[in-house]
Design a protein around this motif. Structure first.
Motif, short mmCIF file in Angstrom:
data_model
loop_
_atom_site.label_atom_id
_atom_site.label_comp_id
_atom_site.label_asym_id
_atom_site.label_seq_id
_atom_site.Cartn_x
_atom_site.Cartn_y
_atom_site.Cartn_z
N ILE A 1 12.74 5.59 1.46
CA ILE A 1 11.68 4.83 1.17
C ILE A 1 12.41 2.99 1.44
CG2 ILE A 1 9.36 3.85 0.03
CD1 ILE A 1 9.13 7.38 -0.47
N THR A 2 12.00 1.96 1.96
CA THR A 2 12.77 0.88 1.79
C THR A 2 11.71 0.05 1.19
OG1 THR A 2 11.39 0.11 4.01
CG2 THR A 2 13.73 1.27 3.99
N LYS A 3 10.27 0.36 0.63
CA LYS A 3 9.30 -0.71 0.46
C LYS A 3 9.17 0.03 -1.32
CE LYS A 3 4.96 -2.33 0.78
NZ LYS A 3 3.35 -2.31 1.62
N ARG A 4 9.29 -0.67 -2.61
CA ARG A 4 9.31 -0.74 -3.20
C ARG A 4 7.87 -0.10 -4.17
NH1 ARG A 4 8.10 -0.61 -8.85
NH2 ARG A 4 9.74 -0.75 -10.19
N PRO A 5 7.84 1.63 -4.35
CA PRO A 5 6.44 2.26 -4.61
C PRO A 5 6.04 1.66 -6.32
CG PRO A 5 7.89 3.61 -4.29
CD PRO A 5 8.83 2.61 -4.65
N SER A 6 5.07 1.48 -6.28
CA SER A 6 3.90 0.95 -7.31
C SER A 6 5.20 2.18 -8.87
CB SER A 6 2.87 1.03 -7.92
OG SER A 6 2.71 2.61 -7.60
N THR B 1 3.29 4.80 4.15
CA THR B 1 2.51 3.79 3.47
C THR B 1 3.72 2.48 3.31
OG1 THR B 1 2.36 3.94 1.24
CG2 THR B 1 -0.07 4.15 2.41
N HIS B 2 5.15 3.42 2.97
CA HIS B 2 6.58 2.47 2.46
C HIS B 2 7.51 2.05 3.32
CE1 HIS B 2 3.67 2.12 -1.07
NE2 HIS B 2 4.46 1.37 -2.19
N LYS B 3 7.75 2.33 4.52
CA LYS B 3 8.84 2.58 5.40
C LYS B 3 8.93 0.68 5.72
CE LYS B 3 11.43 6.02 6.45
NZ LYS B 3 12.33 6.25 6.87
#
Length: 88
Positions: free
Chosen positions: A18-23, A86-88
């Motif tokens: 996962i490249t975008k930081r999850p909440s 949702t976070h790629k």
């Protein structure tokens, strides 16, 4: 059962892509589902008020009390799949 464990192991690898930081809530969900699947119900006493991170982790894991390992594994797999979309 073997398929579930293999999918769970693959999800643990996939989550690292996962490249975008999850909440923070997503992180807590992943943590608590992983712990529930591997160790069962939460053990020990709740961390003190000054250990906010430890307390949040403990509380998230405690909410899963009574959840079976297979169910926790499947929920972890589903959560990782959702985050990958949702976070790629």
């Amino acid at each position: 059962m073997a398929d579930l464990k293999a999918a769970f192991a693959q999800a643990q690898i996939d989550v690292k892509t996962i490249t975008k930081r999850p909440s923070n809530d997503d992180f807590l969900a992943l943590y608590s589902l992983f712990k529930q699947a591997n160790e069962g119900d939460v053990k020990g006493s709740r961390p003190g008020m000054l250990d906010m991170v430890g307390r949040a982790k403990y509380d998230a894991w405690a909410k899963l009390k009574g959840t079976g390992a297979d169910k926790a594994m499947q929920q972890y797999i589903d959560k990782v799949a959702s985050l990958l979309k949702t976070h790629k």
